[in-house]
Design a protein around this motif. Structure first.
Motif, PDB file in Angstrom:
ATOM      1  N   HIS A  18       0.798  -1.213   0.000  1.00 55.33           N
ATOM      2  CA  HIS A  18       0.000   0.000   0.000  1.00 55.33           C
ATOM      3  C   HIS A  18       0.828   1.259   0.000  1.00 55.33           C
ATOM      4  N   ILE A  19       1.994   1.185   0.644  1.00 59.42           N
ATOM      5  CA  ILE A  19       2.873   2.357   0.612  1.00 59.42           C
ATOM      6  C   ILE A  19       3.331   2.606  -0.820  1.00 59.42           C
ATOM      7  N   LEU A  20       3.747   1.541  -1.496  1.00 61.32           N
ATOM      8  CA  LEU A  20       4.180   1.696  -2.884  1.00 61.32           C
ATOM      9  C   LEU A  20       3.023   2.236  -3.745  1.00 61.32           C
ATOM     10  N   LEU A  21       1.863   1.691  -3.474  1.00 62.62           N
ATOM     11  CA  LEU A  21       0.690   2.143  -4.231  1.00 62.62           C
ATOM     12  C   LEU A  21       0.412   3.615  -4.016  1.00 62.62           C
ATOM     13  N   ALA A  22       0.562   4.018  -2.768  1.00 62.63           N
ATOM     14  CA  ALA A  22       0.289   5.420  -2.459  1.00 62.63           C
ATOM     15  C   ALA A  22       1.269   6.338  -3.163  1.00 62.63           C
ATOM     16  N   LEU A  23       2.511   5.851  -3.355  1.00 60.30           N
ATOM     17  CA  LEU A  23       3.506   6.691  -3.999  1.00 60.30           C
ATOM     18  C   LEU A  23       3.459   6.582  -5.524  1.00 60.30           C
ATOM     19  N   ALA A  24       2.655   5.659  -5.998  1.00 62.08           N
ATOM     20  CA  ALA A  24       2.609   5.462  -7.462  1.00 62.08           C
ATOM     21  C   ALA A  24       2.126   6.710  -8.186  1.00 62.08           C
ATOM     22  N   GLY A  30       5.354  11.445   4.606  1.00 66.44           N
ATOM     23  CA  GLY A  30       4.906  10.347   5.447  1.00 66.44           C
ATOM     24  C   GLY A  30       3.459  10.411   5.857  1.00 66.44           C
ATOM     25  N   TYR A  31       3.067  11.550   6.343  1.00 66.76           N
ATOM     26  CA  TYR A  31       1.708  11.652   6.853  1.00 66.76           C
ATOM     27  C   TYR A  31       0.688  11.475   5.730  1.00 66.76           C
ATOM     28  N   SER A  32       1.038  11.997   4.611  1.00 71.34           N
ATOM     29  CA  SER A  32       0.147  11.877   3.461  1.00 71.34           C
ATOM     30  C   SER A  32      -0.023  10.418   3.073  1.00 71.34           C
ATOM     31  N   VAL A  33       1.048   9.659   3.129  1.00 68.34           N
ATOM     32  CA  VAL A  33       0.961   8.226   2.856  1.00 68.34           C
ATOM     33  C   VAL A  33       0.010   7.573   3.840  1.00 68.34           C
ATOM     34  N   MET A  34       0.178   7.917   5.111  1.00 69.33           N
ATOM     35  CA  MET A  34      -0.684   7.356   6.146  1.00 69.33           C
ATOM     36  C   MET A  34      -2.150   7.609   5.838  1.00 69.33           C
ATOM     37  N   GLN A  35      -2.436   8.843   5.499  1.00 66.10           N
ATOM     38  CA  GLN A  35      -3.827   9.210   5.212  1.00 66.10           C
ATOM     39  C   GLN A  35      -4.359   8.432   4.014  1.00 66.10           C
ATOM     40  N   ARG A  79       9.711  15.827   4.728  1.00 63.15           N
ATOM     41  CA  ARG A  79      10.516  15.050   3.796  1.00 63.15           C
ATOM     42  C   ARG A  79       9.604  14.277   2.879  1.00 63.15           C
ATOM     43  N   PHE A  80       9.885  14.302   1.591  1.00 62.80           N
ATOM     44  CA  PHE A  80       9.034  13.619   0.610  1.00 62.80           C
ATOM     45  C   PHE A  80       9.697  12.354   0.106  1.00 62.80           C
ATOM     46  N   TYR A  81       8.903  11.389  -0.226  1.00 62.86           N
ATOM     47  CA  TYR A  81       9.418  10.113  -0.728  1.00 62.86           C
ATOM     48  C   TYR A  81       8.847   9.832  -2.101  1.00 62.86           C
ATOM     49  N   ALA A  82       9.605   9.084  -2.890  1.00 61.51           N
ATOM     50  CA  ALA A  82       9.133   8.737  -4.242  1.00 61.51           C
ATOM     51  C   ALA A  82       9.539   7.320  -4.587  1.00 61.51           C
ATOM     52  N   LEU A  83       8.836   6.694  -5.523  1.00 58.13           N
ATOM     53  CA  LEU A  83       9.206   5.360  -5.963  1.00 58.13           C
ATOM     54  C   LEU A  83      10.482   5.421  -6.782  1.00 58.13           C
ATOM     55  N   THR A  84      11.285   4.368  -6.591  1.00 56.81           N
ATOM     56  CA  THR A  84      12.422   4.225  -7.490  1.00 56.81           C
ATOM     57  C   THR A  84      11.981   3.378  -8.672  1.00 56.81           C
ATOM     58  N   LYS A  85      12.888   3.248  -9.609  1.00 52.46           N
ATOM     59  CA  LYS A  85      12.544   2.398 -10.759  1.00 52.46           C
ATOM     60  C   LYS A  85      12.262   0.991 -10.284  1.00 52.46           C
ATOM     61  N   LEU A  86      13.109   0.537  -9.354  1.00 52.79           N
ATOM     62  CA  LEU A  86      12.926  -0.798  -8.805  1.00 52.79           C
ATOM     63  C   LEU A  86      11.581  -0.886  -8.106  1.00 52.79           C
TER      64      LEU A  86
END
Lengths: 117, 875
Positions: A18-24, A30-35, A79-86
């Motif tokens: 779900h975390i990966l999905l949220a960043l897709a 972080g908090y945004s992912v949680m929400q 701090r923002f997070y993003a998916l890597t290619k992997l």
């Protein structure tokens, strides 16, 4: 950089999926992912600050996501997070795996066949 | 509130997680609380702690969802034992330290238990009370009517010595005369045969006697054959009917009898004052009364009832002094109970200090050891051992060390108690009479102390040791976290304790020195003594005269003897006190002039070394002169012949025309015969051949002065006495110095114990300082190497090590000095003449500093000899 076979990361735990999905859909903090996860799963997957960041740390270490810098939002530096290619590849691989599972269930009449919208 | 708890919990998350995302976590917690999701956030963080920690320990296992291997106590015990065996020196050191602390504390607990808690080995001592003072036989019988307040009323009297003969072998033993219901009232059961009963009080016939277990063992080999046998007590036959149980010591600790006989036979059996029919009349008071009260009766009720019964015997006199009734436990140690209690408390404080010292030392050792084992623990942890598991194991190690320490401690305690046997406690209680040794008390104390130690000593080092970051320990690169602030605090505590111990020891040493260097008024060196009991042989007055004359003549013929004499009283062991009426001295109202008296032969004052101030000493010819000659002490002269010449002065011991007149022929300097620091009393010396005073001569004491060593003279006294009359029993052969020293025995005991403890404390503290300093040096070898490679002088490096080590020592010194100042006030009443504390503190501090400095020297030198190249290679 070594080519890492996405399959080695499967199966994903629900939280990681779900975390990966949220960043897709783009970078989030972080908090945004949680929400997002809470909304999407209707609270079924509990994700609080303790569990979230543990997972984030491991996912960063495994190379599935990366830190995308800090930005101001809602008056705070976050701090923002993003998916890597992997990460993207792994997410796709898991989604396909799940789809195959669902197809198998439909074939055995466990689930009614889904109608294409 | 919940928010604070949640933030606090978040602190418990693993460090690397906190380092990476701590800020975010904190912020998100706040945000969620603002959004109203409180409980779920708390639960989430709590769950994360468990989850993350499990992952941390064994990532591969956690990923698979399994927990670590199950707890296995036997396996953990085996691990612990092996771990200890791998470091034999360390383990031995810890066991040794614990044994010392636990053993000495146990010994003192045994002592305290026997004297303060359980001095009287009888059934239900709580309801036993004792009447203060002596009563007469008829009065005792009257008091036995008090059936309404007491279940039993019993009486006893201690005789310091009777001669006990079996066949031709005679010895002198202490004895107790008792009422028929004595043993029954105390609920004592015999070890063999039977004990005395009321039927044994029927007059006529051969008296029954009960032996003590001690005597039965030492003189009769515990043979059952002695029961029914006839022995001779003071040359009178008695029949042995039984043996008292092993730990029964009567009701007074300071006078433990070896043979019990019915009091009603006193006129026949005893010697001295009570050896006459008048002993059983109301004119002579010599019995101590005790009673077992009925359950609801209070001491005051008993006192008034017994007092009324007592007074009824003296119906003609109107003096009805209320009796004072005290619990038997307090009466057991006699008048010196307060002193004894202070002494025991002091000892217990000292032992506790030593135990604490030992424990802190062990903690330090464990801390340093734990740090050194970081690698081993890290490997274990990486292999899946949970923190709880590691903790259990380390605690098991501590328990095992403590158990071994306790085992060895039992031996230490036994040894200490045995060695202490030859000392006396305040109140004149001989320690060996207490029957101490390795028994239930010692074992339970050791076990309890060991568990206590393990609980104090184990957890903290174990917790710290298992806290280390796995990766860092595996790397073994030493960083700032090796400063061990806790270790230094412990060193400071150790030094403080040590200073207190050393200071205490010096205090006792000082007190002892003072006590022994009081001006006694006579010279105890070069004097040998022996006591003789002609009364036990029932010698007539004329025979006693001949005995003394013959023995002294023989002694004086000996060229090694410079002076020889005999007295009726030994210094420091009682005396004769009597009213006195002095010609030309009118006592003021309420004043009742008294003197203490001693009967002496010619040559006694010279043998003692008494200083003659005026006139002359007593002579042989004085025995029949009229008026009789007397020599008085300086205080008597000042008190009763102030302003006039005492020589020629006259006095009597009785009013009425029949009273024998005495005339002063000499004055001697004051001599201390009582407690060493008591005020000088007026004293008079009379001739031992005085016919009117023959009743006071039941015991004689020979004194012989020689130019050389006094020890060999003891044999000479024995030979001369035996030649004069071989049947007279001799006892207490010793030099006068030994005799005087025995009076200050409690101080000596305290002194010896404190010296032992203080030395042990010094050793422990020094090793503690050394251990910490050595550890620091070894941990900072790299840093030292760098500094020296960069050009720092060796001197600077050494200075730093010393400074580092010095700080805790100085702190401890300051703290310890304060404690000492406070504690010395407490001990003040107990040690003779305390004053001028400053020099003592300085001395104590100096000693401790010297020890600590010596301890610091070695690591400092090692630091100085670090080769930079080698040090840098170590990483």
């Amino acid at each position: 950089m070594r080519q890492i076979d996405p399959a080695t990361h499967l199966p994903l735990t629900p939280a990681v999926f779900h975390i990966l999905l949220a960043l897709a859909g783009g970078e989030r903090h972080g908090y945004s992912v949680m929400q997002e996860v809470a909304e999407r799963t209707g609270g079924v997957i509990p994700m609080g600050p303790g569990t979230l960041y543990g997972s984030i740390k491991r996912m960063v270490a495994s190379g599935l996501i990366e830190s995308a810098g800090e930005r101001q939002e809602d008056g705070e530096r976050r701090r923002f997070y993003a998916l890597t290619k992997l990460g993207r590849a792994v997410l796709r691989a898991e989604a396909e795996r799940l789809r195959d599972l669902v197809a198998a269930a439909e074939a055995s009449r466990v689930l009614p066949k889904a109608r294409k919208v | 509130m919940l928010r604070l708890i949640t933030h606090a919990l978040a602190r418990l998350l693993p460090r690397d997680l906190r380092d990476a995302h701590g800020e975010e976590i904190a912020r998100d917690i706040d945000r969620r609380f603002r959004d109203g999701r409180r409980v779920s956030t708390l639960a989430d963080v709590a769950g994360a702690i468990i989850h993350e920690r499990r992952r941390h320990r064994a990532p591969h296992l956690a990923a698979a969802g399994r927990r670590g291997t199950m707890f296995s106590l036997p396996q953990d015990t085996r691990f612990a034992f092996r771990a200890l065996r791998r470091r034999p020196l360390f383990s031995a050191a810890v066991v040794f330290i614990l044994a010392l602390g636990i053993g000495s504390t146990t010994a003192i607990i045994s002592l305290a238990e026997a004297t303060l808690l359980r001095p009287v080995a009888v059934e239900d001592p709580e309801r036993l009370v004792q009447v203060r003072g002596s009563v007469s036989y008829p009065a005792f019988r009257a008091m036995q009517e008090a059936a309404d307040v007491a279940e039993h009323v019993l009486a006893y009297a201690n005789l310091s010595g009777v001669s006990l003969q079996r066949g031709s072998v005679g010895r002198r033993v202490p004895a107790t005369l008792v009422s028929g219901n004595y043993f029954e009232a105390l609920g004592v059961r015999p070890a063999a045969g039977r004990l005395l009963v009321t039927a044994d009080e029927t007059p006529g016939g051969v008296p029954a006697a009960v032996l003590s277990h001690r005597l039965w063992t030492s003189a009769f080999d515990r043979s059952g054959a002695v029961i029914g046998e006839t022995l001779h007590v003071n040359r009178r036959p008695v029949i042995v009917v039984g043996v008292a149980p092993r730990d029964f010591r009567g009701l007074s600790l300071a006078n433990v009898g070896d043979i019990w006989m019915p009091a009603v036979f006193a006129p026949d059996l005893a010697t001295g004052f009570i050896a006459r029919p008048a002993a059983l009349t109301r004119d002579m008071t010599w019995l101590t009364v005790a009673a077992r009260l009925k359950p609801e009766v209070s001491s005051s009720q008993a006192a008034s009832r017994l007092g009324a019964l007592h007074a009824s015997v003296y119906a003609s006199q109107d003096e009805h002094k209320p009796l004072v009734v005290v619990p038997v436990r307090a009466a057991a140690v006699g008048a010196a109970r307060a002193d004894l209690r202070t002494f025991m408390l002091l000892l217990m404080a000292v032992a506790a200090a030593l135990l604490l010292l030992g424990c802190t030392n062990v903690v330090n050792l464990l801390l340093a050891g734990g740090a050194a084992r970081g690698q081993e623990l890290a490997i274990r942890s990486a292999l899946g051992a949970g923190r709880a598991r590691l903790l259990t194991q380390l605690l098991l190690e501590s328990l095992m060390l403590a158990a071994a320490g306790a085992g060895a401690g039992v031996l230490v305690a036994g040894g200490m108690l045995r060695a202490a046997g030859r000392y006396r406690l305040p109140g004149g209680v001989p320690i060996e009479d207490l029957g101490l040794g390795i028994d239930a008390v010692t074992l339970i104390s050791c076990a309890t102390l060991a568990i206590g130690c393990a609980l104090i000593v184990g957890p903290l080092p174990a917790w710290l040791a298992t806290r280390r970051d796995v990766r860092a320990s595996l790397n073994q690169s030493s960083r700032g976290s090796t400063r061990l602030p806790l270790g230094r605090v412990l060193v400071a505590a150790q030094v403080a304790l040590c200073v207190t111990l050393v200071g205490g020891g010096l205090l006792f040493a000082r007190g002892l020195h003072r006590a022994m260097s009081f001006d006694l008024g006579y010279d105890p060196s070069h004097v040998a003594m022996t006591s003789a009991d002609p009364a036990l042989e029932r010698l007539q007055a004329a025979d006693v005269d001949a005995y003394i004359a013959a023995a002294l003549a023989r002694l004086r013929a000996d060229p090694a003897v410079s002076a020889a004499g005999v007295s009726a009283v030994r210094p420091m062991r009682g005396g004769i006190s009597t009213s006195v009426y002095i010609d030309g001295y009118t006592p003021s109202a309420g004043d009742d002039p008294h003197v203490s008296a001693n009967l002496v032969s010619e040559g006694w004052m010279e043998a003692m070394g008494l200083r003659l101030l005026k006139g002359r000493t007593l002579r042989e010819s004085d025995r029949t002169a009229s008026p009789r000659a007397a020599v008085i002490s300086e205080t008597a002269a000042n008190m009763y012949w102030r302003g006039r010449d005492p020589l020629g002065g006259r006095f009597r011991f009785d009013t009425g025309p029949q009273a024998t007149p005495y005339e002063v022929v000499g004055v001697v300097a004051d001599a201390r015969y009582g407690a060493v620091d008591a005020e000088a009393q007026p004293f008079t010396y009379l001739s031992i051949f005085d016919p009117g005073l023959a009743a006071f001569r039941s015991q004689l004491h020979f004194f012989v002065r020689t130019a050389g060593a006094p020890m060999p003279m003891i044999a000479r006294i024995r030979d001369a006495a035996r030649a004069a009359n071989p049947a007279v029993p001799l006892s207490f052969p010793m030099t006068m110095e030994e005799h005087v020293a025995s009076v200050v025995m409690p101080q000596r005991l305290g002194f010896v114990l404190l010296v032992v403890f203080a030395s042990a404390g010094l050793l422990l503290s020094a090793s503690g300082v050394y251990a910490i300093a050595a550890y620091q040096v070894s941990m900072r070898t790299r840093e030292i190497g760098i500094r020296m490679a960069l050009g720092a002088a060796r001197f600077r490096v050494v200075k730093d090590v010393v400074q580092d080590g010095a700080l805790p020592v100085l702190t401890g010194l300051a703290a310890g000095t304060l404690v000492q100042l406070w504690a010395s006030k407490f001990a003040e009443g107990f040690v003779y003449g305390l004053d001028a504390r400053a020099p003592l503190q300085t001395a104590a501090a100096a000693i401790v500093i010297a020890a600590a400095s010596a301890a610091l020297m070695l690591p400092a030198r090692r630091a100085a000899s670090v080769d930079p190249v080698i040090a840098l290679k170590e990483s």
